[in-house]
Design a protein around this motif. Sequence first.
Motif, PDB file in Angstrom:
ATOM      1  N   THR A   1       0.172   3.575   1.529  1.00 21.21           N
ATOM      2  CA  THR A   1      -0.233   2.457   0.766  1.00 21.21           C
ATOM      3  C   THR A   1      -1.842   1.976   0.873  1.00 21.21           C
ATOM      4  O   THR A   1      -2.356   1.316  -0.010  1.00 21.21           O
ATOM      5  N   TYR A   2      -2.223   1.951   2.434  1.00 20.40           N
ATOM      6  CA  TYR A   2      -3.784   1.452   2.492  1.00 20.40           C
ATOM      7  C   TYR A   2      -4.560   2.291   1.408  1.00 20.40           C
ATOM      8  O   TYR A   2      -5.819   1.750   0.846  1.00 20.40           O
ATOM      9  N   LEU A   3      -4.606   3.842   1.507  1.00 23.05           N
ATOM     10  CA  LEU A   3      -5.047   4.588   0.690  1.00 23.05           C
ATOM     11  C   LEU A   3      -5.426   4.229  -0.707  1.00 23.05           C
ATOM     12  O   LEU A   3      -6.309   4.779  -1.409  1.00 23.05           O
TER      13      LEU A   3
ATOM     14  N   ALA B   1       0.280  -4.259  -3.481  1.00 27.98           N
ATOM     15  CA  ALA B   1       0.274  -5.518  -3.081  1.00 27.98           C
ATOM     16  C   ALA B   1       1.459  -6.258  -2.659  1.00 27.98           C
ATOM     17  O   ALA B   1       1.763  -7.071  -1.691  1.00 27.98           O
ATOM     18  N   HIS B   2       2.624  -6.013  -3.428  1.00 33.40           N
ATOM     19  CA  HIS B   2       3.796  -6.433  -3.375  1.00 33.40           C
ATOM     20  C   HIS B   2       4.419  -5.843  -2.118  1.00 33.40           C
ATOM     21  O   HIS B   2       4.934  -6.748  -1.262  1.00 33.40           O
ATOM     22  N   GLU B   3       4.336  -4.629  -1.726  1.00 35.48           N
ATOM     23  CA  GLU B   3       4.537  -3.967  -0.426  1.00 35.48           C
ATOM     24  C   GLU B   3       3.938  -4.525   0.669  1.00 35.48           C
ATOM     25  O   GLU B   3       4.527  -4.871   1.876  1.00 35.48           O
ATOM     26  N   LEU B   4       2.423  -4.711   0.534  1.00 33.32           N
ATOM     27  CA  LEU B   4       1.962  -4.950   1.901  1.00 33.32           C
ATOM     28  C   LEU B   4       1.843  -6.644   1.893  1.00 33.32           C
ATOM     29  O   LEU B   4       1.988  -7.189   3.182  1.00 33.32           O
ATOM     30  N   GLY B   5       2.286  -7.408   0.635  1.00 32.54           N
ATOM     31  CA  GLY B   5       2.009  -8.803   1.123  1.00 32.54           C
ATOM     32  C   GLY B   5       3.378  -9.427   1.796  1.00 32.54           C
ATOM     33  O   GLY B   5       3.581 -10.489   2.323  1.00 32.54           O
ATOM     34  N   HIS B   6       4.598  -8.565   1.853  1.00 34.43           N
ATOM     35  CA  HIS B   6       5.813  -8.886   2.549  1.00 34.43           C
ATOM     36  C   HIS B   6       5.622  -8.661   4.199  1.00 34.43           C
ATOM     37  O   HIS B   6       6.678  -9.041   4.599  1.00 34.43           O
ATOM     38  N   LYS B   7       4.762  -8.167   4.613  1.00 39.53           N
ATOM     39  CA  LYS B   7       4.388  -7.684   5.806  1.00 39.53           C
ATOM     40  C   LYS B   7       3.777  -8.883   6.730  1.00 39.53           C
ATOM     41  O   LYS B   7       3.360  -9.820   6.151  1.00 39.53           O
TER      42      LYS B   7
ATOM     43  N   ARG C   1      -4.130  -9.477   3.953  1.00 41.79           N
ATOM     44  CA  ARG C   1      -5.457  -9.672   3.535  1.00 41.79           C
ATOM     45  C   ARG C   1      -5.770  -8.060   2.179  1.00 41.79           C
ATOM     46  O   ARG C   1      -6.156  -8.465   1.245  1.00 41.79           O
ATOM     47  N   LEU C   2      -5.003  -7.266   2.768  1.00 41.93           N
ATOM     48  CA  LEU C   2      -5.340  -5.926   1.734  1.00 41.93           C
ATOM     49  C   LEU C   2      -4.354  -6.334   0.543  1.00 41.93           C
ATOM     50  O   LEU C   2      -4.998  -5.894  -0.591  1.00 41.93           O
ATOM     51  N   ALA C   3      -3.330  -7.066   0.435  1.00 38.74           N
ATOM     52  CA  ALA C   3      -2.647  -7.677  -0.557  1.00 38.74           C
ATOM     53  C   ALA C   3      -3.401  -8.235  -1.695  1.00 38.74           C
ATOM     54  O   ALA C   3      -3.279  -8.100  -2.656  1.00 38.74           O
ATOM     55  N   LYS C   4      -4.286  -9.225  -1.232  1.00 40.61           N
ATOM     56  CA  LYS C   4      -5.055 -10.121  -1.833  1.00 40.61           C
ATOM     57  C   LYS C   4      -6.011  -9.205  -2.700  1.00 40.61           C
ATOM     58  O   LYS C   4      -6.515  -9.307  -3.861  1.00 40.61           O
ATOM     59  N   ILE C   5      -6.760  -8.237  -1.887  1.00 39.85           N
ATOM     60  CA  ILE C   5      -7.701  -7.452  -2.234  1.00 39.85           C
ATOM     61  C   ILE C   5      -7.056  -6.371  -3.611  1.00 39.85           C
ATOM     62  O   ILE C   5      -7.686  -6.399  -4.465  1.00 39.85           O
ATOM     63  N   ALA C   6      -5.869  -6.050  -3.371  1.00 37.22           N
ATOM     64  CA  ALA C   6      -5.112  -5.333  -4.310  1.00 37.22           C
ATOM     65  C   ALA C   6      -5.010  -6.124  -5.736  1.00 37.22           C
ATOM     66  O   ALA C   6      -5.047  -5.575  -6.676  1.00 37.22           O
TER      67      ALA C   6
ATOM     68  N   ARG D   1      12.006  -4.904   5.165  1.00 42.65           N
ATOM     69  CA  ARG D   1      11.832  -3.465   5.270  1.00 42.65           C
ATOM     70  C   ARG D   1      11.034  -2.876   4.653  1.00 42.65           C
ATOM     71  O   ARG D   1      10.291  -3.573   3.575  1.00 42.65           O
ATOM     72  N   ARG D   2      10.136  -1.971   5.365  1.00 41.94           N
ATOM     73  CA  ARG D   2       9.359  -1.115   4.618  1.00 41.94           C
ATOM     74  C   ARG D   2       9.878  -0.252   3.714  1.00 41.94           C
ATOM     75  O   ARG D   2      11.105   0.146   3.894  1.00 41.94           O
ATOM     76  N   TYR D   3       8.931   0.097   2.755  1.00 37.24           N
ATOM     77  CA  TYR D   3       9.599   1.054   1.560  1.00 37.24           C
ATOM     78  C   TYR D   3      10.230   2.270   1.904  1.00 37.24           C
ATOM     79  O   TYR D   3      11.059   2.460   1.238  1.00 37.24           O
ATOM     80  N   GLN D   4       9.794   2.855   2.795  1.00 39.19           N
ATOM     81  CA  GLN D   4      10.324   4.254   3.400  1.00 39.19           C
ATOM     82  C   GLN D   4      11.782   4.113   3.936  1.00 39.19           C
ATOM     83  O   GLN D   4      12.467   5.092   4.078  1.00 39.19           O
ATOM     84  N   THR D   5      12.187   2.759   4.385  1.00 37.89           N
ATOM     85  CA  THR D   5      13.512   2.757   4.806  1.00 37.89           C
ATOM     86  C   THR D   5      14.479   1.953   3.806  1.00 37.89           C
ATOM     87  O   THR D   5      15.613   1.679   4.334  1.00 37.89           O
ATOM     88  N   LEU D   6      13.916   1.776   2.726  1.00 35.50           N
ATOM     89  CA  LEU D   6      14.931   1.092   1.691  1.00 35.50           C
ATOM     90  C   LEU D   6      15.823   1.973   1.475  1.00 35.50           C
ATOM     91  O   LEU D   6      15.850   3.017   1.131  1.00 35.50           O
ATOM     92  N   ARG D   7      17.249   1.301   1.400  1.00 37.00           N
ATOM     93  CA  ARG D   7      18.505   2.018   1.109  1.00 37.00           C
ATOM     94  C   ARG D   7      18.826   1.739  -0.406  1.00 37.00           C
ATOM     95  O   ARG D   7      18.747   0.815  -0.903  1.00 37.00           O
ATOM     96  N   THR D   8      19.759   2.911  -1.148  1.00 35.58           N
ATOM     97  CA  THR D   8      20.691   2.653  -2.273  1.00 35.58           C
ATOM     98  C   THR D   8      21.801   1.954  -1.742  1.00 35.58           C
ATOM     99  O   THR D   8      22.354   2.387  -0.813  1.00 35.58           O
ATOM    100  N   MET D   9      22.184   0.837  -2.487  1.00 32.61           N
ATOM    101  CA  MET D   9      23.345   0.094  -2.155  1.00 32.61           C
ATOM    102  C   MET D   9      24.494   0.286  -3.299  1.00 32.61           C
ATOM    103  O   MET D   9      24.204   0.091  -4.331  1.00 32.61           O
TER     104      MET D   9
END
Length: 386
Positions: free
Chosen positions: A90-92, A136-142, A149-154, A320-328
């Motif tokens: 996500t940073y890249l 930014a949505h992914e980063l802003g939740h952390k 800060r990266l979320a605001k930049i995005a 939860r970070r995106y790589q660990t999100l589950r289907t429910m």
Amino acid sequence: MYMVGDGSAGARWKDRKRYLWLCGLAVPLSPFVAWLFVEYLHLGVFWAFGALLIAVIVPLVDRFTGVDKANPPEEVVRELEEDRYYRWCTYLYLPLQYAGLVFACWVWTVAPMGWPERFAMAATVGVVGGVGINAAHELGHKRTDLERRLAKIALAQSGYGHFFVEHNHGHHLRVATPEDAATARFGETYWEFLPRSVFGGLRSGWRYERERLARRGLPWWSPRNNVLNAWALTVVLYAGLIAVFGWSVAPWLVVQAVLAVMFLEAANYLEHYGLLRGTHPNGTYERVAPRHSWNSDHSCSNLFLYHLQRHSDHHANPLRRYQTLRTMEEAPQLPAGYAVMILLSFVPPLWRKVMDPRLLDHYDGDLSRVNVDPRLWESLVTRRDM
């Protein structure tokens, strides 16, 4: 590899999508790919490659790759979340996002383009900005300062900096209730939802930030106002681009920002359409659960959107970070990935034909459990009773 179980008896679990998450970087690279296609194929339509990638190529790949319902074992979740490789995916996105924006400004300035081609390039950059809002949505939740800060930049590219505040402190609290501007109501078209969500979200984010600062004894114009300092990044960005490339790029910066916001709000529209949280006897809403968000397990579009489509688990467990999100299992399912559903939302009769029966099935036809547009309540009840 991640260990599941104890000691030598434990099995090893491998994230088969580990390197596929890099596919998401194809989106910010799309302005450069667009230029290559136009340069060598001499077809101006390819200036819209970013839009074609999301609206055509990804849905086609989804069609052939199907759905992915695999969840990581709970034993590996902590280790998986601490693996910094996923954060860099996500940073890249951000340096590529802004390299593409600068490149687009250069192209708008020097390339022999007509108005349709300039708009096509703006659509490509708008898609980059729209998916950038998702990054930014992914980063802003952390919880880390760096990621916030990266979320605001995005968000600066699209001028939607207040999303950083409103999404976390407004939408996540009020989701799937009539009070939430970002929750679409049953019977409400996307075109009706769009202004309600944009202006409602703006009011909500501003109100929250003003009250937060007041509690700390600070005025609303404080440099610590997260809405104002996020907007300031957009002003600095646009001013810098106009200073370098001239005023001719200004209209296209506005166009791409509008398209990015429309892309985001279309995702908002479909994520909770018609869903409603129940209330307790004291009038408070029940806790957010997976059944309060529409879910999609389509493989390719999930890779490009960092599992945004596993939205049910995201709202139930927002840290939860995106790589660990589950289907429910209890989550209502969309019939296609976000790209197809977003296009469908632009045509209200088609949207209603596809989604209204699914929504009513989710609630066993009980309209009292549906988040109904109040303007349509009487007509819907009449139609149901006919």
